[in-house]
Structures are given as structure tokens and as C-alpha cells.
Scaffold this active site. Structure first.
Site, PDB file in Angstrom:
ATOM      1  N   HIS A   1      -2.444   3.367  -5.590  1.00  0.00           N
ATOM      2  CA  HIS A   1      -3.414   3.837  -4.599  1.00  0.00           C
ATOM      3  C   HIS A   1      -4.797   3.976  -5.248  1.00  0.00           C
ATOM      4  O   HIS A   1      -5.820   3.600  -4.681  1.00  0.00           O
ATOM      5  CB  HIS A   1      -2.932   5.192  -4.060  1.00  0.00           C
ATOM      6  CG  HIS A   1      -3.480   5.569  -2.721  1.00  0.00           C
ATOM      7  ND1 HIS A   1      -3.260   6.794  -2.165  1.00  0.00           N
ATOM      8  CD2 HIS A   1      -4.225   4.900  -1.814  1.00  0.00           C
ATOM      9  CE1 HIS A   1      -3.844   6.862  -0.976  1.00  0.00           C
ATOM     10  NE2 HIS A   1      -4.440   5.726  -0.747  1.00  0.00           N
TER      11      HIS A   1
ATOM     12  N   HIS B   1       7.311   6.968  -8.443  1.00  0.00           N
ATOM     13  CA  HIS B   1       6.465   7.840  -7.626  1.00  0.00           C
ATOM     14  C   HIS B   1       5.036   7.886  -8.176  1.00  0.00           C
ATOM     15  O   HIS B   1       4.067   7.609  -7.467  1.00  0.00           O
ATOM     16  CB  HIS B   1       7.077   9.252  -7.600  1.00  0.00           C
ATOM     17  CG  HIS B   1       6.282  10.258  -6.830  1.00  0.00           C
ATOM     18  ND1 HIS B   1       6.624  10.662  -5.572  1.00  0.00           N
ATOM     19  CD2 HIS B   1       5.142  10.935  -7.144  1.00  0.00           C
ATOM     20  CE1 HIS B   1       5.739  11.545  -5.132  1.00  0.00           C
ATOM     21  NE2 HIS B   1       4.827  11.737  -6.076  1.00  0.00           N
ATOM     22  N   GLU B   2       4.915   8.212  -9.454  1.00  0.00           N
ATOM     23  CA  GLU B   2       3.577   8.338 -10.038  1.00  0.00           C
ATOM     24  C   GLU B   2       2.869   6.988 -10.058  1.00  0.00           C
ATOM     25  O   GLU B   2       1.650   6.906  -9.887  1.00  0.00           O
ATOM     26  CB  GLU B   2       3.641   8.948 -11.445  1.00  0.00           C
ATOM     27  CG  GLU B   2       4.246  10.355 -11.505  1.00  0.00           C
ATOM     28  CD  GLU B   2       3.627  11.334 -10.509  1.00  0.00           C
ATOM     29  OE1 GLU B   2       2.455  11.143 -10.124  1.00  0.00           O
ATOM     30  OE2 GLU B   2       4.328  12.283 -10.098  1.00  0.00           O
TER      31      GLU B   2
ATOM     32  N   HIS C   1       1.160   6.465  -6.782  1.00  0.00           N
ATOM     33  CA  HIS C   1      -0.169   7.098  -6.766  1.00  0.00           C
ATOM     34  C   HIS C   1      -1.148   6.225  -7.539  1.00  0.00           C
ATOM     35  O   HIS C   1      -2.299   6.045  -7.141  1.00  0.00           O
ATOM     36  CB  HIS C   1      -0.121   8.461  -7.458  1.00  0.00           C
ATOM     37  CG  HIS C   1       0.490   9.554  -6.643  1.00  0.00           C
ATOM     38  ND1 HIS C   1       0.075   9.861  -5.371  1.00  0.00           N
ATOM     39  CD2 HIS C   1       1.465  10.448  -6.936  1.00  0.00           C
ATOM     40  CE1 HIS C   1       0.774  10.901  -4.919  1.00  0.00           C
ATOM     41  NE2 HIS C   1       1.628  11.269  -5.853  1.00  0.00           N
TER      42      HIS C   1
HETATM   43 ZN   LIG Z   1       3.039  12.800  -5.842  1.00  0.00          ZN
END
Ligand SMILES: [Zn+2]
Length: 680
Positions: A477, A470-471, A474
Site C-alpha cells: 500500500h 500482513h505487514e 501494508h
Molecule cells: Zn496491520
């Protein structure tokens, strides 16, 4: 000869022009002088820019972007260290700067000459500007209005004061939670009380007791220990003690009653947010927040959340009834995690703890990097010759297949005292390509995993693996952006309810059989996760999906209604709003003294105010985006390339719905998410 203060500034590591922050040299006493110096220079420069006779994009907007960049890369290591290496000295320096920064930002955003200059630029150059440049200017104009540029002087001053007080209250909220977390521990002398806990937690507790000259075991309230106790501890009194300590942190209940009570802090935060929204003539803070979101109205958000609740309620009820039947008794809140784990084990003969030996962190990282490399044609390499803030921290560079540098990131993986709990990605340096210079993006990835043992690497549960993916999503991105302007590069300027798309998208890979094989390697035997266990793990994905969905909806509805329904005459009514939401969606019983809101940093201290719904909102986008990959093959280069070009590299430079439609060929569809969770 230079005056001594000039000498001190020249030697201030926060002001040195270095590609990466010199963490080891940063001392609390450097913080305030560096910030004051930078803000004074910034104000002088803004004065010049606002007075430019013929404002153009190059003459005004680019230099303002440069100022944003400079300030954010100077402040970033300070706020980062405050979160991961908190100390009294640093906290004081950090807090001393908050009002300075808040005042500067409001002054900049309320500057009428600058606002007029931006308006002139649109009028004169609008048609000839590129799409990204146009959006930089338009988004800036929007933000001027949202900071009250059009208000009369008295209201402007009031808005500025409100922003300043909010910054301070939000920092106070976070401090109270950290202090309450650090203050509590449980000294165990009877080994029986530890039954069920995994070896790593037990040996860590033994080390901690030894460090403090105690016999037996000292269990602290860090996140891995808390999660482990409420999921695995056979002792109900132990589970209850942890549940109580955790859910009453910073409140008027529980073991540290009243010592770091966030109740008045929350009340004031909500009052001031409402006031800020009213000053700008929004009916409430939720409406104000939506001005920069993908969702368009309060009703659209509430309908979205209620639609999901409608779909998941029956499944959740059934799951909870089954759980009570399995336990053979009525369950209390601190029993739910434990019996859910037992039921899951009996049903799938698998547990998070049994998975740990298969997921040593080095192997998981290697597999994760391989996923990114395959999808986006990049290479990731570790470098150990850069300054770090703690010896556990690692540093990686990311480059294109042809070897061109793209960006870099730090990984701070383990829980330790004085580190904020949870996991997050944050910007260290933002990308820029301006006439005044270039910079590549740098990210912090922060997790709170159980640290390595004496002779073995850190071992992750599959939940931890999901967190890491998940991290890292990010991170991609932030790192893969090709936007040249700091205000729209990476996650900057991205609508908050779309910001969880890349992160939740990447989580899907941690469930895929090909990836599971690559990220697993048994610590003793080196075997990958056996196929039977893989199948069992996969089956657990929809285990208690209804209960989990309802829990997330409870948080999201609570947050949104709290902000949308604020009534100045009656105050925040935190308990009343929470009670109402629980009545509507909660399936699991919650004790009267549970004060989870008092440590709900996402909405009181982080960026999720009137925005917790973003997780579900973006989860719909992520599930639907991943469905496109499932249709064409999860490593299909064409699809990955489209995802990269339509969404990842664009940062905040385009409307999130347009970007999604460009990638998917249609609007997002909620069914992909329900199907993924087996709720459809
Ligand atoms: Zn998040």
C-alpha cells in the site's frame, strides 16, 4: 569561516540530503539539533507562504507538502530507531523532541492565515484543480478544523497543550511496557520444566543463560518465547508465571507491581483525549476520531461490532465447552492456549511448531515476493550495499516489470532485546512528485520472529507467515502508490478503518494451496508442505474462529466504549468498562489480576484509539475483496489490476467506500468474512 554550530549542522547525518537514512552515523546527540534546525526553517517558510498575496495550489500547497515530506523523512529514522534499537541516550533525545514537534504541528494546523489561504485556493481554483489536488486541499481544510483553527486564543492554547501532553504520555506508556518486558525473565534449572517447548526456544534460553554466567536456561519475556510457553509448555506453573508476567506488564499487579505502572498514564491519556474532543465541540473522543473515518457514527460502529458478536457468540461458547471437555477439567486463562494446541493437534494432527521446519524465512520471502510479482507485475530484488541499523536487517528494491524503480523497503525480522514487540510497517520515506523534487517511497517492515539458530535460517510458524504477509500488504500500500502529494500518498490520509484492507487482504494468499507450495521447503529434506498437511492446515483456519472473533470484539468494544463513554466526573473507569465488555462478550475466564489494558499499546500509544474496531471493519472489506479474486481466480490479472488501480495506488486520494465500490461493483458485505471463518 563558519561558526562551529553551523559546522555541526552541516555534518549532522539527519540533515544530509541522502536517499536513505545513514543509520550507522545517527547518534542521540544529532537528534535535537537537527529537529530544531528543521522546525525553525519550517516556521520561517510557513510565515512566507501564509503571506503570499495570490495564493495558488502551486505557490502554497505544494511547498507545504514539501515541508511535510522533509520533516517526516528526518524524524522517521529517529522514531524508528527508538522502537527497534532503544537506548537510554536515544530515548532522551527522542523525548526531548516530542514537545517541539507537537507544538510545531499544532501551530501549523492552527494557522489562520494559512487556513484562509487554503480556503481562497478552493474558492478560486477549486473547479480547475484535479480530483487529487482538490482532495489534498479539502483534507487539509478538514485537518485545520480538527486542530482547532476556529477556536479563540485561549482554547487554541489549551488544545496545543493537550496535544503536547498526549504525545509525551503516549511515549511514556510505550517506555513502561518495554521496560517491564525487558525486566522480567525466568531462570530454569530443572529441565523437566521445559517439557513441550521447541528446540529453538530451549537453545536460545540456554545461550541467554550462558551469556549471563548462569547455569541452565534463561527464558525472557520476548514475544516468541511468551507465545511458545503459553502454547507448548507442559508445566502449568511455567505457563502461569509467563501469563501473569505478560498480562500484568506496566501495572499495579504481578511480578513488577507498581514499577512501571501505566494506570495513571492511561487515566491521563483518556482525560486529555476527551478534553481535546470537547474543545472542538465533539461529545467525546470517539466522535472526534470518526470525523476522519469510513464509519460515520458511534452507533454504526457499535452495531457493527454487536452484529458480529451476535453471529459468533454461540460458536465461541461451543468451542470453549468442547475444549474443557477435551481437557477434562475447568480451564484457567493460562491453560487455554495449551489445550487449544493439544486439541488442534489431536483433531488435525498438526501444530504450529511442526510447521516451522517447512517455513524457512528465505523460502517464505521468495514465495511472498512471487505473489506480489504475479499480482502486480513488479520485481523485487535484494541489495546489501545500503546502511542498516542492525546486521540482521535486509534491504530490498521493488521495480516495475520494465525495470523502472518504484520503491524500497527494509526488513527487520527477529526479536531481540530493546526492540518493541509486535509487527508493523512504517514509512521511512514517503513518495512525492513535486516541482521541488521527487522521492520514491521507502518502508520499514518490522517483525519479532524467533531468530535463526547457529546453523540454520529462521523457521516460521504459519502464524508468523501470516504476520509477514500482513505487514507486506501494508508495505505494498505504501510502496505501490502513485499519488504525488505526501499527505495522501501510500497509507497517508487513508481513513484509519480502511487502512487494514491491503494487509488483511494479502493474508489470504498465505492460505492458498498454490502459495503454500511455493513458500514451503522442509529444512532437512527440501520437500514442500505435503498435501495432507496442507489440507490439515487449511482445516485449522476455522479452528476456534468463534473464540478468536469474540476476543477481537472484546478488545474493539473495550476500546470504543472507553472513548465513547468517557465521563469527566467519574474518570476513565478502565476496569469497569473492561468488566462490562467482558460480561457481554468474553467466553474464556480471565483472572481478576489480568491487566492487559496496561500494555495495550495499540490504543494508548499507537494510532488505534477508538479505532481497534478497524481490524474487523477492514477485515470485512478484505474478505469481500478477496472473494472477488476467488470468483475470478486468485491470480487473475484483470482483478488484480482493478484492485491495484482502485485501491492500492490511490492511497488517501479518494473516499474508501467509493474506492471499494469501484473495485467490487457494490458496497461491502459482511457475509464473506463470516463464511471465511466458517461462522456463517
Ligand atoms: Zn496491520
Amino acid at each position: 569561516m563558519r561558526a562551529p554550530e553551523d559546522q555541526a549542522l552541516m555534518e549532522n547525518p539527519l540533515l544530509a540530503h541522502q536517499p536513505l537514512p545513514p543509520f550507522a552515523q545517527i547518534r542521540p546527540e544529532h537528534v535535537e539539533p537537527a529537529v530544531r534546525e528543521l522546525l525553525a526553517a519550517g516556521r520561517a517558510r510557513i510565515g512566507e507562504l501564509a503571506a503570499v498575496g495570490e495564493p495558488t495550489f502551486a505557490a502554497v500547497v505544494e511547498p507545504i507538502e514539501e515541508l511535510h515530506h522533509r520533516l517526516s523523512r528526518t524524524w522517521s529514522p529517529v522514531s524508528h530507531l527508538n522502537a527497534v534499537l532503544n537506548s537510554e541516550g536515544l530515548r532522551a533525545s527522542y523525548n526531548a523532541c516530542l514537545p517541539l514537534l507537537s507544538a510545531y504541528q499544532t501551530d501549523l494546523a492552527q494557522s489562520e492565515p494559512l487556513y484562509r489561504a487554503y480556503q481562497l485556493i478552493v474558492e478560486r481554483q477549486g473547479a480547475s484543480l484535479g480530483a487529487v489536488e482538490r482532495r489534498v486541499v479539502e483534507q487539509a481544510l478538514r485537518d485545520f478544523r480538527l486542530a482547532g483553527v476556529g477556536l479563540d486564543d485561549e482554547r487554541k492554547r489549551r488544545f496545543k497543550t493537550v496535544m503536547l501532553e498526549l504525545t509525551q504520555l503516549q511515549a511514556k506508556f510505550e517506555e513502561n511496557v518495554l521496560d517491564a518486558t525487558n525486566a522480567w525473565s525466568r531462570h530454569v534449572t530443572d529441565e523437566n520444566e521445559l517439557r513441550g517447548l521447541n528446540e529453538a526456544i530451549v537453545s536460545q534460553a540456554q545461550r541467554r543463560a550462558k551469556e549471563r554466567g548462569l547455569t541452565g536456561w534463561l527464558l525472557t519475556l520476548d514475544q516468541p518465547t511468551y507465545v511458545s510457553v503459553v502454547t507448548d509448555a507442559e508445566s502449568e506453573p511455567l505457563r502461569r508465571a509467563f501469563y501473569e508476567a505478560w498480562t500484568t506488564r506496566a501495572s499495579d499487579c504481578g511480578p513488577s507491581t507498581g514499577r512501571w505502572d501505566n494506570t495513571p498514564v492511561m487515566e491521563n491519556i483518556l482525560r486529555l483525549r476527551h478534553e481535546a474532543a470537547r474543545l472542538l465541540e465533539f461529545p467525546n473522543y470517539a466522535e472526534y476520531a470518526l470525523a476522519t473515518r469510513m464509519a460515520r457514527s458511534v452507533d454504526e460502529v457499535l452495531e457493527f461490532l454487536e452484529e458480529l458478536a451476535q453471529s459468533a457468540r454461540a460458536a465461541a461458547r461451543k468451542e470453549f465447552d468442547e475444549l474443557e471437555a477435551f481437557a477434562g477439567r475447568k480451564l484457567s486463562a493460562w491453560d487455554v492456549g495449551f489445550y487449544a494446541e493439544q486439541l488442534q493437534r489431536s483433531r488435525y494432527s498438526i501444530s504450529q511448531e511442526e510447521l516451522r521446519p517447512y517455513f524457512p524465512l528465505p523460502r517464505v520471502l521468495a514465495g511472498l515476493f512471487e505473489v506480489a510479482e504475479r499480482l502486480f507485475d513488479v520485481r523485487i530484488r535484494e541489495h546489501d550495499d545500503v546502511p542498516r541499523w542492525h546486521h540482521d536487517v535486509r534491504f530490498f528494491e521493488i521495480e516495475s516489470a520494465s525495470g523502472a524503480p518504484i520503491g524500497s523497503f527494509y526488513l527487520d525480522a527477529y526479536a531481540r532485546p530493546n526492540k518493541r514487540s509486535g509487527a508493523w510497517m512504517d514509512e521511512c520515506v514517503g513518495r512525492k512528485q513535486l516541482a521541488s523534487g521527487e522521492a520514491l517511497p521507502v518502508a520499514y517492515l518490522v517483525c519479532n520472529f524467533l531468530p535463526p539458530g547457529e546453523n540454520r535460517p529462521a523457521l516460521l510458524t504459519h502464524d508468523d507467515v501470516l504476520t509477514l504477509f500482513h505487514e507486506f500488504g501494508h508495505g505494498l500500500h505504501h510502496l505501490l502508490t502513485r499519488v504525488n502529494y505526501p499527505s495522501l500518498a501510500g497509507i497517508n490520509g487513508v481513513a484509519w478503518d480502511a487502512v487494514e484492507l491491503p494487509s488483511q487482504f494479502l493474508e489470504n494468499y498465505a492460505w492458498h494451496p498454490d502459495v503454500l507450495r511455493r513458500i514451503s521447503s522442509h529444512i532437512g529434506t527440501g520437500a514442500t508442505l505435503p498435501e495432507a498437511m496442507q489440507a490439515q492446515l487449511m482445516a485449522t483456519r476455522s479452528f476456534h474462529a468463534g473464540l478468536q472473533m469474540m476476543r477481537q470484539l472484546e478488545f474493539a468494544l473495550f476500546d470504543f466504549k472507553l472513548h465513547a463513554g468517557y465521563d469527566p466526573e467519574r474518570g476513565a473507569r478502565v476496569a469497569e468498562v473492561l468488566g462490562g465488555v467482558r460480561h457481554e462478550v468474553a467466553v474464556v475466564p480471565v483472572p481478576e489480576w489480568n491487566r492487559f489494558a496496561n500494555s495495550f499499546g495499540h490504543i494508548f500509544a499507537g494510532g488505534y484509539a477508538a479505532g481497534y474496531y478497524s481490524y474487523k471493519w477492514a477485515e470485512v472489506l478484505a474478505a469481500d475483496a478477496f472473494a472477488a479474486f476467488e470468483e475470478s481466480g486468485v491470480f487473475d490479472r484483470g482483478t488484480a489490476c482493478r484492485f491495484l488501480e482502485s485501491i492500492l495506488v490511490r492511497g488517501g486520494s479518494r473516499d474508501p467506500l467509493d474506492a471499494f465500490i469501484e473495485f467490487r461493483g457494490r458496497r461491502p458485505d459482511v457475509r464473506a468474512l463470516l463464511k471465511q471463518h466458517g461462522i456463517a
